[in-house]
Write a protein that holds these residues in place. Structure first.
Motif, PDB file in Angstrom:
ATOM      1  N   ASP A 277       0.633  -1.422  -0.275  1.00 29.66           N
ATOM      2  CA  ASP A 277       0.440   0.037  -0.703  1.00 29.66           C
ATOM      3  C   ASP A 277       0.963   0.856  -0.041  1.00 29.66           C
ATOM      4  O   ASP A 277       0.646   2.391  -0.668  1.00 29.66           O
ATOM      5  CB  ASP A 277      -0.970   0.233   1.299  1.00 29.66           C
ATOM      6  CG  ASP A 277      -1.930  -0.530   1.254  1.00 29.66           C
ATOM      7  OD1 ASP A 277      -2.280  -1.281  -0.128  1.00 29.66           O
ATOM      8  OD2 ASP A 277      -2.852  -1.258   1.943  1.00 29.66           O
ATOM      9  N   GLY A 278       2.051   0.532   0.738  1.00 29.14           N
ATOM     10  CA  GLY A 278       2.716   2.309   1.052  1.00 29.14           C
ATOM     11  C   GLY A 278       3.459   2.562   0.004  1.00 29.14           C
ATOM     12  O   GLY A 278       4.070   3.812  -1.204  1.00 29.14           O
ATOM     13  N   LEU A 279       3.723   1.835  -0.761  1.00 27.79           N
ATOM     14  CA  LEU A 279       4.756   1.346  -2.499  1.00 27.79           C
ATOM     15  C   LEU A 279       3.693   1.738  -3.771  1.00 27.79           C
ATOM     16  O   LEU A 279       3.745   2.810  -4.234  1.00 27.79           O
ATOM     17  CB  LEU A 279       5.151   0.508  -2.915  1.00 27.79           C
ATOM     18  CG  LEU A 279       6.292   0.232  -2.153  1.00 27.79           C
ATOM     19  CD1 LEU A 279       6.686  -1.691  -2.547  1.00 27.79           C
ATOM     20  CD2 LEU A 279       7.335   0.997  -3.095  1.00 27.79           C
ATOM     21  N   LYS A 280       2.227   1.906  -3.317  1.00 30.45           N
ATOM     22  CA  LYS A 280       1.272   2.178  -3.884  1.00 30.45           C
ATOM     23  C   LYS A 280       0.755   3.774  -4.730  1.00 30.45           C
ATOM     24  O   LYS A 280       1.100   4.206  -5.194  1.00 30.45           O
ATOM     25  CB  LYS A 280       0.112   1.395  -4.096  1.00 30.45           C
ATOM     26  CG  LYS A 280      -1.431   1.621  -5.183  1.00 30.45           C
ATOM     27  CD  LYS A 280      -2.763   1.100  -4.597  1.00 30.45           C
ATOM     28  CE  LYS A 280      -3.486   1.603  -5.670  1.00 30.45           C
ATOM     29  NZ  LYS A 280      -3.782   2.953  -6.169  1.00 30.45           N
ATOM     30  N   GLN A 281       1.102   4.308  -3.179  1.00 34.17           N
ATOM     31  CA  GLN A 281       1.259   5.480  -2.968  1.00 34.17           C
ATOM     32  C   GLN A 281       1.995   6.414  -3.931  1.00 34.17           C
ATOM     33  O   GLN A 281       2.278   7.232  -4.745  1.00 34.17           O
ATOM     34  CB  GLN A 281       0.841   6.234  -1.610  1.00 34.17           C
ATOM     35  CG  GLN A 281       0.269   5.902  -0.550  1.00 34.17           C
ATOM     36  CD  GLN A 281       0.108   5.868   0.779  1.00 34.17           C
ATOM     37  OE1 GLN A 281       1.250   6.137   1.476  1.00 34.17           O
ATOM     38  NE2 GLN A 281      -0.939   5.893   1.502  1.00 34.17           N
TER      39      GLN A 281
END
Length: 100
Positions: free
Chosen positions: A68-72
């Protein structure tokens, strides 16, 4: 977002390792020529940037890639990717118009 975390090549390498497997600090450190303390600092920055999470598994603390952090980060870069695509298309059209 985790831009500060991504700025360092060692942290990017750590993320690549964690994309394959969850790892303890020691397991991550085995892949680098630096102290466990230095690796822990890198992992702390990655955790603060929301790019990894840490979970307790018995006596071990496992570091896990946070998709999820990488998706941001990916979404943010995606915006500018579209921005430059639009600008380059406009430039291409202008050049082709001048050539004709």
């Amino acid at each position: 977002m985790g831009f500060r975390a991504l700025a360092d090549p060692t942290r990017r390498s750590i993320l690549q390792l964690l994309a394959k497997n969850d790892m303890t600090i020691g397991e991550v450190a085995d892949n680098f020529q630096m102290t466990r303390a230095a690796v822990k600092k890198h992992l702390t920055v990655l955790n603060e940037g929301n790019l990894i999470s840490v979970r307790v598994d018995g006596r071990s603390r496992l570091n896990t890639l946070n998709a999820d952090g990488l998706k941001q980060v990916f979404d943010w870069f995606g915006y500018f990717d579209a921005f430059w695509d639009s600008r380059l298309d406009t430039l291409k059209s202008a050049i082709e118009k001048d050539v004709q």
